[in-house]
Scaffold this active site. Structure first.
Site: not given
Ligand SMILES: Cc1cn([C@H]2C[C@H](O)[C@@H](COP(=O)(O)OP(=O)(O)O[C@H]3O[C@H](C)C(=O)[C@H](O)[C@H]3O)O2)c(=O)[nH]c1=O
Length: 180
Positions: A61, A71, A131, A167
């Protein structure tokens, strides 16, 4: 605090001094002054934390400008294989990646500059991934890159990873119109 650099310019591994004693261990997880000494400067405005069991892959991402994020990543429990892919169009290492194991024994960290796609594998159950970010979450600016693009050839360290639906459909490097 020791710093390690890579063939991909800008990415820095940080090894803090860990003070162990009969009670356990202590280390400074962030020091703006010590980070700036290594050129790691940022307006760190948001901290995130995720918990993943073994076999989860999150990523790759990034956020597009003007919401791009640098980050500073680490694990507080468990172990993770952290992967950063250079998607800076003019970079001589465009499309190349750095992989670093982050663990909760050495408490090593990784600085991921703006212009990189970021992801990680949880190598153990209950891996707590923490992070700092230099910009707030901006869902409208979310970008991604395919975790299993054969051109990237990233070895995630697990078979059949658990991956979000989002993803599973990220673009390949060839399909990516990088905003950096
Ligand atoms: C990133 C983020 C997500 N969210 C909410 C949105 C979704 O409802 C839930 C899960 O989000 P997501 O599936 O995008 O989470 P990850 O797959 O862990 O995403 C992260 O994982 C990779 C490794 C990264 O480097 C990024 O910082 C970030 O994208 O959290 C928020 O409320 N705030 C945030 O800053």
């Amino acid at each position: 605090m020791e710093f390690t650099y890579f063939d991909v310019p800008g990415v820095v591994e940080i090894q803090p001094r860990v003070f162990g004693d009969a009670r356990g261990a202590f280390f400074e997880s962030f020091s703006a002054q010590k980070m700036e000494a290594a050129g790691i400067v940022g307006d760190w405005v948001q901290d995130n934390q995720s918990r993943s069991d073994r076999g989860v892959v999150r990523g790759l991402h990034f956020q597009k400008p003007p919401y791009a994020q640098a980050k500073l990543v680490r694990v507080a429990a468990g172990r993770a294989l952290d992967v950063v892919v250079d998607i800076r169009r003019d970079s001589p290492t465009y499309g190349q990646h750095v992989s670093v194991v982050l663990d909760s024994e050495r408490f090593n960290m990784l600085y991921v500059p703006v212009g990189f796609a970021h992801g990680f594998t949880a190598l153990e159950d209950n891996t707590l991934f923490l992070y700092k970010c230099t910009n707030y979450y901006a869902p409208q600016a979310e970008g991604g890159l395919s975790w299993n693009d054969p051109v990237l050839n990233i070895q995630w360290g697990v078979e059949n990873p658990t991956i979000s639906a989002k993803d599973q459909i990220q673009p390949t490097l060839a399909e990516l119109d990088s905003p950096f």
